[in-house]
Design an enzyme around this catalytic site. Sequence first.
Site, short mmCIF file in Angstrom:
data_model
loop_
_atom_site.label_atom_id
_atom_site.label_comp_id
_atom_site.label_asym_id
_atom_site.label_seq_id
_atom_site.Cartn_x
_atom_site.Cartn_y
_atom_site.Cartn_z
N HIS A 62 0.82 -1.21 0.00
CA HIS A 62 0.00 0.00 0.00
C HIS A 62 0.86 1.27 0.00
O HIS A 62 0.35 2.37 0.13
CB HIS A 62 -0.92 -0.03 1.23
CG HIS A 62 -2.04 0.95 1.20
ND1 HIS A 62 -2.13 2.00 2.08
CD2 HIS A 62 -3.12 1.03 0.39
CE1 HIS A 62 -3.23 2.69 1.84
NE2 HIS A 62 -3.85 2.14 0.81
N LYS A 98 3.28 4.35 -1.31
CA LYS A 98 3.34 5.24 -2.48
C LYS A 98 4.65 6.03 -2.36
O LYS A 98 4.70 7.05 -1.66
CB LYS A 98 2.17 6.21 -2.53
CG LYS A 98 0.80 5.54 -2.64
CD LYS A 98 0.13 5.44 -1.31
CE LYS A 98 -1.26 4.85 -1.43
NZ LYS A 98 -1.79 4.43 -0.12
N ASP A 117 17.22 9.76 -8.26
CA ASP A 117 18.67 9.98 -8.13
C ASP A 117 19.14 9.89 -6.69
O ASP A 117 20.19 10.45 -6.35
CB ASP A 117 19.06 11.33 -8.73
CG ASP A 117 18.92 11.35 -10.25
OD1 ASP A 117 18.82 10.26 -10.84
OD2 ASP A 117 18.90 12.46 -10.82
N HIS A 159 -8.61 11.89 1.86
CA HIS A 159 -7.80 10.67 1.80
C HIS A 159 -6.48 10.84 2.57
O HIS A 159 -5.63 9.94 2.57
CB HIS A 159 -7.52 10.33 0.33
CG HIS A 159 -6.97 8.96 0.10
ND1 HIS A 159 -5.68 8.72 -0.33
CD2 HIS A 159 -7.54 7.73 0.24
CE1 HIS A 159 -5.48 7.42 -0.47
NE2 HIS A 159 -6.59 6.80 -0.12
N LYS A 195 -3.62 10.99 5.42
CA LYS A 195 -3.28 10.19 6.59
C LYS A 195 -2.25 10.97 7.41
O LYS A 195 -1.04 10.81 7.25
CB LYS A 195 -2.67 8.84 6.18
CG LYS A 195 -3.57 8.02 5.21
CD LYS A 195 -3.02 8.09 3.82
CE LYS A 195 -3.59 7.10 2.83
NZ LYS A 195 -4.95 6.80 2.82
N ASP A 215 0.45 18.42 19.44
CA ASP A 215 0.88 19.63 20.13
C ASP A 215 1.55 20.65 19.20
O ASP A 215 2.27 21.54 19.67
CB ASP A 215 1.85 19.29 21.27
CG ASP A 215 1.18 18.54 22.41
OD1 ASP A 215 -0.06 18.58 22.49
OD2 ASP A 215 1.90 17.91 23.21
#
Length: 484
Positions: free
Chosen positions: A222, A224, A229, A402, A404, A409
């Site tokens: 899952h 991404k 380089d 979408h 995450k 604080d």
Amino acid sequence: MSILQDAGFLITILNIFLAITVIFLERRSVATTWAWIMVLFFIPIAGFVLYLIFGQKIRRRKLNKLLGSTQRIIEETVDKQKHQLMRHELAFNDPSMEGYRDMIYMNLRTSYALYTQNNSVAIFTDGPTKFDALFRDIEAATHHIHLVYYIVRNDDLGRRLVQALTAKAKEGVEVRFLFDHIGSFMLPSKFFNELKAAGGKVQAFFPSRIPYLNLKLNYRNHRKLVILDGGVGYIGGFNVGNEYLGLNKSFGAWRDTHLRMQGHAVQQLQAQFFMDWNLASAERSELGRSYFPRGEEEEASGAIGVQVVASGPDTEAQQIKAAYIKMIHSAKHSVYLQTPYFVPDESLMDAMLIAAQSGVDVRIMLPDKPDHFFVYWATQSYIGELLAGGVRVYRYERGFLHAKTLVIDGKIASVGTANLDIRSFKLNFEMNAFLYDTATAEQLQRIFAEDMASSYELTMSMYATRPYLNRFKESVSRLLSPIL
């Protein structure tokens, strides 16, 4: 009637045998075992077929992904940094990070997540801006481009990406593209032909042995990630498809969070790419110096502290979940969380409730639009407990949320690929960047506040008036939450 009774008796006996098989095969948790037994009870025989598709455990001995010499070098480096942390020999660029020394040590110990402080970070919250930057970096690449994506679509954006990579491969740039076989299930077999013909290398992660029949819906990659380089890295929530540009009418605007990083944290993205690549490919790539061009002697790209934490079904540790819990327990003032799916286990739920009941301002933002039926209703089932415990809940209305992200604080934060659900913590291969920098955390906190303007706050009185049919859906989905 006698034939039906005999058939019913045989099905009952067979279902009992299958249930016993599940009990002996499932050693992960009691909740997971009972969830599968319930599926068998309500869907005889067919439930076991679902178990074979969704519930099989992965054989961890197949996941020895690092080559011996590389493993030894990493272990030596980790041990050195652990000693520096324990002896308070590590000085922090941001002095307020001293209070998170124990969390840094935990991530280092459980997932070999080296702490680096010479990083710069750019934050993207919309697809067009993120992909424009990515295409510019692809055009500028001179040695290699490494990509891991869970979803790749055969649409305008997907084809444009492959065309850009093909052009670089023709220039002699090394291109390696790893895509998840189930996440990108609809890709035509010829989708990458042009890239392969130009010399690019493409691999599917954990493919089904028998296409369309032997579906392996668990243990998906899952992540991404993009590494260019060895000096520029991308990590976050955006996959490759037109919907991530806000072009899907059913979702509308797509709100996500993605990072572009420079500095030594990119080396950790690179190392994880090679581990994933070596697991999926017959090729066994050595982690040569040309892939890690930034030495300690080079000038710093920035001053942001970063740990890149990977987790997956190849260990029992659930490293990203543990880091989330550690972050929430460290909160003194605020916890701001954004996630498209909220299916927590008891430990994470307790951490959020304890924080809220201790006077910490705990806020969670969820999408108002569903995209997965059972997950959406399971999420709904937990909201009542959150509201009763003092957590403020927001539903994002301007398109699909979408992102995450977790901000504590206004000092530390996490951005990555892991949703706040059991699947991300236990069943998928995930990766998050943990950011130890006040300015970056404050920026993410400001983004959360801006998103509140596109959300409505769900109150207990609003939640209490939901239809009884919705409550039924929530109850059924919650029973299945350990296997969602």
